[in-house]
Design a protein around this motif. Sequence first.
Motif, PDB file in Angstrom:
ATOM      1  N   HIS A  54      11.010 -11.654   3.799  1.00  0.00           N
ATOM      2  CA  HIS A  54      10.043 -11.110   4.763  1.00  0.00           C
ATOM      3  C   HIS A  54      10.444 -11.457   6.199  1.00  0.00           C
ATOM      4  N   GLU A  55      10.679 -12.754   6.435  1.00  0.00           N
ATOM      5  CA  GLU A  55      10.979 -13.180   7.809  1.00  0.00           C
ATOM      6  C   GLU A  55      12.286 -12.578   8.303  1.00  0.00           C
ATOM      7  N   ALA A  56      13.253 -12.400   7.405  1.00  0.00           N
ATOM      8  CA  ALA A  56      14.525 -11.794   7.809  1.00  0.00           C
ATOM      9  C   ALA A  56      14.325 -10.334   8.203  1.00  0.00           C
ATOM     10  N   GLY A  57      13.234  -9.700   7.723  1.00  0.00           N
ATOM     11  CA  GLY A  57      12.910  -8.360   8.206  1.00  0.00           C
ATOM     12  C   GLY A  57      12.685  -8.350   9.706  1.00  0.00           C
ATOM     13  N   HIS A  58      12.156  -9.467  10.245  1.00  0.00           N
ATOM     14  CA  HIS A  58      11.964  -9.568  11.698  1.00  0.00           C
ATOM     15  C   HIS A  58      13.302  -9.630  12.427  1.00  0.00           C
ATOM     16  N   TYR A  59      14.347 -10.109  11.747  1.00  0.00           N
ATOM     17  CA  TYR A  59      15.680 -10.099  12.374  1.00  0.00           C
ATOM     18  C   TYR A  59      16.060  -8.673  12.786  1.00  0.00           C
ATOM     19  N   LEU A  60      15.636  -7.692  11.993  1.00  0.00           N
ATOM     20  CA  LEU A  60      15.980  -6.312  12.304  1.00  0.00           C
ATOM     21  C   LEU A  60      15.111  -5.752  13.429  1.00  0.00           C
ATOM     22  N   GLY A  61      13.976  -6.405  13.683  1.00  0.00           N
ATOM     23  CA  GLY A  61      13.013  -5.897  14.657  1.00  0.00           C
ATOM     24  C   GLY A  61      11.773  -5.340  14.005  1.00  0.00           C
ATOM     25  N   LEU A  62      11.672  -5.457  12.687  1.00  0.00           N
ATOM     26  CA  LEU A  62      10.499  -4.934  11.980  1.00  0.00           C
ATOM     27  C   LEU A  62       9.292  -5.851  12.193  1.00  0.00           C
ATOM     28  N   MET A  63       8.123  -5.249  12.177  1.00  0.00           N
ATOM     29  CA  MET A  63       6.884  -6.003  12.325  1.00  0.00           C
ATOM     30  C   MET A  63       6.035  -5.829  11.071  1.00  0.00           C
ATOM     31  N   HIS A  64       4.883  -6.479  11.069  1.00  0.00           N
ATOM     32  CA  HIS A  64       4.039  -6.467   9.879  1.00  0.00           C
ATOM     33  C   HIS A  64       3.428  -5.097   9.622  1.00  0.00           C
ATOM     34  N   VAL A  65       3.106  -4.855   8.365  1.00  0.00           N
ATOM     35  CA  VAL A  65       2.522  -3.581   7.927  1.00  0.00           C
ATOM     36  C   VAL A  65       1.314  -3.885   7.054  1.00  0.00           C
ATOM     37  N   ASN A  66       0.190  -3.210   7.307  1.00  0.00           N
ATOM     38  CA  ASN A  66      -0.992  -3.432   6.468  1.00  0.00           C
ATOM     39  C   ASN A  66      -1.474  -2.149   5.799  1.00  0.00           C
ATOM     40  N   TRP A  67      -0.755  -1.051   5.953  1.00  0.00           N
ATOM     41  CA  TRP A  67      -1.223   0.228   5.400  1.00  0.00           C
ATOM     42  C   TRP A  67      -0.340   0.741   4.279  1.00  0.00           C
ATOM     43  N   GLU A  68       0.594  -0.065   3.806  1.00  0.00           N
ATOM     44  CA  GLU A  68       1.536   0.385   2.784  1.00  0.00           C
ATOM     45  C   GLU A  68       1.996  -0.804   1.974  1.00  0.00           C
ATOM     46  N   TYR A  69       2.273  -0.588   0.697  1.00  0.00           N
ATOM     47  CA  TYR A  69       2.915  -1.634  -0.108  1.00  0.00           C
ATOM     48  C   TYR A  69       4.268  -1.934   0.524  1.00  0.00           C
ATOM     49  N   ASN A  70       4.464  -3.180   0.990  1.00  0.00           N
ATOM     50  CA  ASN A  70       5.602  -3.443   1.860  1.00  0.00           C
ATOM     51  C   ASN A  70       5.911  -4.921   1.893  1.00  0.00           C
ATOM     52  N   VAL A  71       7.190  -5.273   1.915  1.00  0.00           N
ATOM     53  CA  VAL A  71       7.566  -6.680   2.013  1.00  0.00           C
ATOM     54  C   VAL A  71       7.155  -7.257   3.365  1.00  0.00           C
ATOM     55  N   MET A  72       6.919  -6.410   4.366  1.00  0.00           N
ATOM     56  CA  MET A  72       6.454  -6.885   5.663  1.00  0.00           C
ATOM     57  C   MET A  72       4.928  -7.068   5.645  1.00  0.00           C
ATOM     58  N   GLY A  73       4.324  -6.944   4.469  1.00  0.00           N
ATOM     59  CA  GLY A  73       2.935  -7.307   4.254  1.00  0.00           C
ATOM     60  C   GLY A  73       2.888  -8.558   3.395  1.00  0.00           C
ATOM     61  N   ASP A  74       2.255  -8.447   2.234  1.00  0.00           N
ATOM     62  CA  ASP A  74       2.145  -9.582   1.314  1.00  0.00           C
ATOM     63  C   ASP A  74       3.456  -9.740   0.539  1.00  0.00           C
ATOM     64  N   SER A  75       4.361 -10.508   1.088  1.00  0.00           N
ATOM     65  CA  SER A  75       5.686 -10.654   0.464  1.00  0.00           C
ATOM     66  C   SER A  75       5.625 -11.471  -0.821  1.00  0.00           C
TER      67      SER A  75
END
Length: 374
Positions: free
Chosen positions: A169-190
């Motif tokens: 999840h945190e490495a997703g921030h390396y790319l510039g990605l931010m949190h998501v609350n509207w979709e099943y996503n590792v940037m949500g509840d990892s």
Amino acid sequence: MKLNTIFQPSLLAASVILSACFGFSTPATAASWLECNGDSGKKLRWGGNSTTARINTVSFPAGHLLQSVERGVSATNRNPSPFVINTTTETGGVGSGNGQNEIYASSISPPGVARMRYHCYWLFGWHYGLDEVDIVLDSSDRSWTTSQNKSANTVYTGSHLPIDAVINHEAGHYLGLMHVNWEYNVMGDSWRHHHTNGAVAKTYFGEDASHGSRVLYGDQTTSFNDVSASHWRRTGASGEYSSHGRVRIRNSNDTATLSSITIAGEPGYRVSRGSTVRPEFTLENNGKQTHNNVSFGIYVSTNDYISYSDMRIGGGTFGSLHPADVATTTIPVTIPNNLTPGQNYWLGIIVDENNTIAEVDGANNRAYIPIRVE
């Protein structure tokens, strides 16, 4: 001359850290990323297609601890963009603002944090981009595991938090990605974002974050195909994070969920022989192109490992799987009359059943739901 300097030296991104054809609607863009001055044309990303993460071996010594961190980074690197996070190790001082991307442990309140530094200002033109991202995992008395086994994982039958999931999840921030609350996503509840078949639960980057990586960095020039199935789904939102729960078994009309039961420590459902039910699964296309007429089979197994040797009770094709939207759907099947009453079984799916897609990972195409036959 207009001088509009916007410099935010530290943005703290806290993180938790049958024979049928199914068609899905055209997807909407879902992933989230930082933007300079609120302008979608100024997405905050690195200048090139790679960065290097320095893993602190005082925090994560060589062996299982270091391997679990590297595994979480590798899961993030498995995306269809050309962006890669390279890793190296260090033993020196760590901290945000030293010009180095570091992964280390410290006593913090959330399980994991990504500290993102970027620039965004106007000086004879806009200048913007990421400068530094540091990942910190809690080093207090939180119970972590380096294992991928379900028997260790707190969201299955264990009591420990997997390190690789929060790193992914945190490495997703390396790319510039931010949190998501509207979709099943590792940037949500990892914590609840796994592929599972048998005793192992593997964290993965997933369709929505993969789509975000393509928006920021474009497509790999080489082929990158990967369809998959999961027994997790989005159930709602908790702040800026999507909430995830296990998929269900619905009645034949998809109007109610069947009676639940715990089977081998996992959530299951009571089913009747000869009845038509609708098991639910989450399907993803983690690649860079749409796949049409993707084959699938529904199986009944006597254990939690779904294989071709199990009893096939249905199947068909999905009309299309888009690489920019997650699809959670139900599939009608009839429970065979020859199953033994009172016995536990596992109802499972195999996606790309006929192996026509050349995938980078064919091990993530299966998922299951435990059932008790009445």
